[in-house]
Design a protein around this motif. Structure first.
Motif, PDB file in Angstrom:
ATOM      1  N   SER A   1       0.843  -1.184   0.000  1.00  0.00           N
ATOM      2  CA  SER A   1       0.000   0.000   0.000  1.00  0.00           C
ATOM      3  C   SER A   1       0.886   1.244   0.000  1.00  0.00           C
TER       4      SER A   1
ATOM      5  N   GLU B   1       0.767   3.629   2.131  1.00  0.00           N
ATOM      6  CA  GLU B   1       1.198   3.856   3.513  1.00  0.00           C
ATOM      7  C   GLU B   1       2.382   2.970   3.882  1.00  0.00           C
ATOM      8  N   GLU B   2       2.370   1.705   3.425  1.00  0.00           N
ATOM      9  CA  GLU B   2       3.494   0.810   3.708  1.00  0.00           C
ATOM     10  C   GLU B   2       4.769   1.281   3.011  1.00  0.00           C
TER      11      GLU B   2
ATOM     12  N   TYR C   1       5.467   4.333   2.314  1.00  0.00           N
ATOM     13  CA  TYR C   1       5.894   5.565   2.980  1.00  0.00           C
ATOM     14  C   TYR C   1       6.641   5.270   4.281  1.00  0.00           C
ATOM     15  N   SER C   2       6.087   4.372   5.092  1.00  0.00           N
ATOM     16  CA  SER C   2       6.625   4.151   6.434  1.00  0.00           C
ATOM     17  C   SER C   2       7.595   2.988   6.524  1.00  0.00           C
TER      18      SER C   2
ATOM     19  N   HIS D   1      -4.753   3.107  -4.813  1.00  0.00           N
ATOM     20  CA  HIS D   1      -5.224   3.649  -3.533  1.00  0.00           C
ATOM     21  C   HIS D   1      -6.495   4.473  -3.758  1.00  0.00           C
TER      22      HIS D   1
ATOM     23  N   ASP E   1      -5.180  14.998   4.646  1.00  0.00           N
ATOM     24  CA  ASP E   1      -4.539  13.748   5.060  1.00  0.00           C
ATOM     25  C   ASP E   1      -3.372  13.432   4.137  1.00  0.00           C
TER      26      ASP E   1
ATOM     27  N   PRO F   1       0.091  10.382   3.802  1.00  0.00           N
ATOM     28  CA  PRO F   1       0.543   9.098   4.358  1.00  0.00           C
ATOM     29  C   PRO F   1       1.319   9.244   5.658  1.00  0.00           C
TER      30      PRO F   1
END
Length: 324
Positions: free
Chosen positions: A158, A160-161, A163-164, A222, A252, A254
């Motif tokens: 994803s 988010e994954e 990104y982090s 996404h 919002d 990520p």
């Protein structure tokens, strides 16, 4: 001995297939024959064949070697001339399965089968001399240690994954069966990037080192974010008065909520840049995040809202259809 499978035939693709078409064919077959989906007794073996074929053909270097040397490509030493190899194999085939000088002898060819030759005639060929000279004077029963082949697998993340960063279990299927690896994906990976896992590829023979495993990252679609390289775009809904008068609103990302300043007179489609709020870059500048203005009108108007809009319509000289 069973005939070697042709990897192109296994995937049902032509030899000039593009990387994108190859991937589509593999995904279709993988979904059809995956053991978790298809309970047919032969499905798992078919899935392994499909995975092996894709592992080889999706890697440009392995595909070139496979096209040049066929099923023997893993046994052929590096820097071997394909034309010399083809001539040697043709000579081996024309000699037939014949005995001579004390019985069978193996040449330096494919380790999977014995090559026979006969001496004593003007047209006879000593395959041991021929193949030994071709591959640097090798002798004996085999090729010696052969390094394992590099392999490639696809890993979907994803936004988010990516990104982090994330720790994920990756299940791989191949000729040796199914295995699961725990893999740490660093923050800031991008779509199409390859992550190398040293020593996690194909097994080597006779104690040789294994190959490497390459994980190719794919970012899943996404519902909110659109990714281009390291830059991220997100829609920013605005009321007509917010766009006209200007405001500061939360958006919002990520990495969490951020504030974006909306200048007065903002129209739909305007891209408001938040520097460095895109995907992180461990080796350079982070990507940017773009909030794309979208003016949204109330679906229903109250009496006072209608009166104010009518008053605005009667007062304003603005014509959005007039060319500037």
């Amino acid at each position: 001995m069973a005939p070697s499978r042709d990897f192109y035939e296994t995937l049902g693709v032509p030899r000039d297939v593009s990387a994108e078409e190859l991937q589509r064919a593999y995904r279709k077959l993988a979904r059809t024959y995956h053991p978790d989906i298809n309970k047919d007794p032969g499905a798992e073996e078919r899935f392994k064949d499909v995975s092996e074929a894709y592992d080889v053909l999706s890697d440009p270097d392995q595909r070139r070697r496979y096209d040049a040397f066929g099923p023997d490509f893993r046994q052929v030493p590096p820097d071997t001339d394909p034309q010399a190899w083809a001539r040697a194999r043709a000579a081996a085939g024309s000699s037939g399965a014949r005995r001579g000088r004390g019985g069978p002898r193996r040449g330096g060819g494919a380790a999977a089968e014995d090559v026979w030759f006969q001496s004593g005639g003007a047209q006879d060929i000593d395959l041991e001399d021929l193949l030994g000279g071709l591959f640097g004077g090798r002798r004996g029963d085999g090729w010696g240690p052969v390094a394992g082949a590099d392999q490639e697998a696809e890993l979907e993340l994803s936004v988010e994954e990516a990104y982090s960063g994330v720790r994920r279990g990756v299940t791989l299927s191949g000729p040796g069966g199914t295995r699961t690896l725990e893999v740490t994906i660093p923050a800031g990976v991008t779509d199409g990037q390859r992550i190398r896992l040293a020593g996690q590829g194909g097994r080597g023979s006779d104690g040789a080192a294994p190959g490497d495993l390459y994980l190719r990252i794919r970012l899943a679609p996404h519902p909110r974010y659109r990714v281009d390289g390291r830059d991220i775009s997100v829609n920013l809904p605005l009321a007509p008065w917010e766009a006209a008068l200007g405001t500061s609103v939360a958006v919002d990302t990520p990495g969490g909520e951020a504030k974006v300043k909306v200048p007065a007179g903002t129209s739909s489609g305007r891209r408001l840049r938040l520097a460095g709020r895109g995907l992180p870059n461990p080796r350079g500048r982070n990507g940017d995040l773009y909030a794309v203005a979208q003016i949204v009108v109330p679906p229903e108007l109250g009496d006072e809202e209608r009166r104010l809009f009518e008053q605005l319509a009667a007062t304003s000289t603005f014509n959005p259809r007039r060319q500037p």
